[in-house]
Design an enzyme around this catalytic site. Sequence first.
Site, short mmCIF file in Angstrom:
data_model
loop_
_atom_site.label_atom_id
_atom_site.label_comp_id
_atom_site.label_asym_id
_atom_site.label_seq_id
_atom_site.Cartn_x
_atom_site.Cartn_y
_atom_site.Cartn_z
N CYS A 51 -0.49 59.44 45.01
CA CYS A 51 0.41 60.67 44.68
C CYS A 51 -0.35 61.53 44.82
CB CYS A 51 0.51 59.86 43.39
SG CYS A 51 0.27 58.89 42.73
N ASN A 52 -2.23 61.14 44.34
CA ASN A 52 -2.63 62.30 43.98
C ASN A 52 -3.85 62.72 44.64
OD1 ASN A 52 -2.31 62.91 41.56
ND2 ASN A 52 -3.14 60.89 41.13
N ARG A 53 -3.69 62.36 46.49
CA ARG A 53 -3.96 63.44 46.82
C ARG A 53 -3.23 62.63 49.14
NH1 ARG A 53 -9.06 61.88 47.01
NH2 ARG A 53 -8.80 61.96 44.14
N SER A 112 -11.31 60.09 41.12
CA SER A 112 -9.69 60.09 40.99
C SER A 112 -9.34 60.94 39.46
CB SER A 112 -9.62 58.90 40.49
OG SER A 112 -10.00 58.04 42.05
N GLN A 123 -5.61 50.79 47.54
CA GLN A 123 -5.20 52.37 48.46
C GLN A 123 -5.54 52.48 49.36
OE1 GLN A 123 -4.56 55.15 45.20
NE2 GLN A 123 -2.57 54.81 44.75
N GLU A 196 10.62 55.44 28.26
CA GLU A 196 9.56 55.49 29.56
C GLU A 196 8.18 54.52 28.62
OE1 GLU A 196 8.19 58.58 32.17
OE2 GLU A 196 9.74 58.82 32.79
N MET A 197 7.80 55.06 27.70
CA MET A 197 6.21 55.03 27.20
C MET A 197 6.73 52.98 26.66
SD MET A 197 2.89 54.91 26.44
CE MET A 197 2.15 56.13 25.57
#
Lengths: 429, 293
Positions: A51-53, A112, A123, A196-197
């Site tokens: 999701c980040n890269r 990250s 991952q 969500e929390m």
Amino acid sequence: MNVVVLSCNHHNARLDIREKLAFSNEKQLKAAYAHWHQRHPDSELVVLSTCNRVEIYAAEDNTDQSLSLRQLSEFVSEFHDIPSDDFTDSVLFHHGRDAISHLFEVVCSLDSMVLGEAQIVTQVKEAYRIAGEQNSCGPLTNHLFQYALKVSARVRTDTKLSEGRVSIASVAVGEYAREIFNRLDNKLVLVIGAGEMAEETLRYIQDAGGQDFVIVNRRLERADLLAQQFSGRTATMEHLDHWMAQADLIVSTTGATTTIVDREQFAAVRRAGNRHPVLILDLGVPRDFDSQIGHIDDNVFLYDIDKLEDTCEKNRRARKREVKQARQIIQDQTDRFLHEVNHRATGPVIQRLRANSEQISRAELDILYRRLPHLSDEDRAAMDKTVHRIVNKLLHPPLETLRDEARSGSPDGLLEAVRRLFHLGDRKE
Amino acid sequence: MDFLLQVKLWCFLSTYVVALIAEVAQFIHVRTRTLQILVFIAVVAGLTAHTAYLMARFQSSGLPPLVGSSHDWLLVLAWLGVVLLVILIFRTRSSQGIFLLPVVVFLVLLAVSVDASPADVERTGAGRWWTMLHAASLAVGIALVAAASGSALMYLLQYRKLQGKIAWVRRLRLPNLERLTAVNYWLVLSCFPLLTIGLFTGFVLSGGAPGGVSRPWQDPIVWATITVWLIMSVNLALLFRRKDQTGRMVARRTLLAGGLLLVTIFGLTFVTGGIHNDSGSDAPDVHTDLNHS
């Protein structure tokens, strides 16, 4: 050696760009590998998409035709059917040593969003596994990714980069609940709110052994959903005092605009109960529990989100202090990796050069012995030895130079020169 | 078994000091695997030498260490502390050494300064068994009170750590409050009957058996033990009868009892030169030195 990487990550690309370039599932990845190998059948490829890269690592043993950013950009552009101009400014391109060092930083979680997080290792392993299944890995990428995973293990062992929790929910459970309770499987966990929390915190509590959950929420439908997910029970707000008296761990995550439990209410709850230790994690903003509740008796431990965030920040700072040491390890390991790869590259050329020289000297000696049949075995042995010494002395300077070059950097140019000078033929032979 | 005689007191004292320095270094600086291994090796080596030393004392005096002399009695107490430490090293990853090792070193140093000559006790018959029971129950009882005090101190520090008010406490690795409460509860529960037996057998012995105290009511150690016994009785009664007793309250009372016991018994032992020794002219002439074997 020719390794390149095209990197689109949270540092240099917005989320909408990352979404466009992402390979969202294994099926899409398999299609991407097939597409790449149609165009570049001799090269190796590993795609890491999280999701980040989105990172595309390509490697080729052939140094004559260097892989370029343009080739990688074209591949991404064609596969996702988006013009390369849309993302060129949002991607980074690393080559050779920088590409290797970049992969090591990624897998060690230095790059990250959450410094030191462990998920990236899984991952990277997954990306490498899929590439392997698609026959997309070769000697270079195999060695590179296996080495990267070893570097990651080394960094995590030798530094404290992954120590201490850095998210609110993980700190709440891992650093506070565990400091008070020996085990959570025999504790009653009361969760007020069902957002969500609440879900994230419940997941951490369940991972830590929690089994008995009661979820109290104004809207029971949402509480029911969460209760189903965690095999818990639900209750209405009217029964809040009853459950607070029994609970060992209270997690409050409501979006209420004022406190939902005041000091007097909780003091009455404590008087009615047996004053057993209770941990209250007030994750609501504004706070759900009156801050004075923590002073009712010795067995009430109340932590609000500011306190938990303080701990997260301390842990983040502690991790940042480890970055320098981690980078040093990565630099050392990059040098060692390059040395190993270069050493491997020079090995076959040196072997071939020695074999050639041996073959030539053997042939010449045989001709000589046929012309001089009267030579005794001792004479022949002495001549063999002398010729062998001459060949070794002649080969010593070029071979030593080749080894020095491999130690200090890429010996590709020199290897090519040796091949041509000594007529060693093509490397693929 | 002659090799046992070669073991000197300084052998294990020095290893305990090394282990303590390593523990302090870990606390001040950073926990490393090397220092943890050093602590473990030093403690185990010390325990081995300590055991050999006590066996040698037993061989030479013919009396079990518990009744052999004040010197031996203190060393048995220290030995129990080290055994507890080894068990804890295997079971937990907490900073227990920093609490236990100073007590162990203190006890060994105290043993150096007190009477090491064999006590005047019956070597056979019922009197000897009463003396053994008295010394053993008090030694184990006091060791348990000391351990309870240690766990109570850890509880209070862990409590402060959770409040986040003292920065240095954050560096300590302590067991969680639930475990410390349970440990403290069982230690209080088990030390009470042992102290009771110790006091009772002491009074029986004061009736005339050799090894007993002729004037128990004038002996401050007897009074200290009675006071500790009373505090522990109150502690236990409150634990059973009152539901509002928090772990912190119990820990404070335990620490009070333990502190009083340690200060009185060991302070007086140091001043008078031994357990149940009168001060002044009756103080023993024979003191051991570090090379005593």
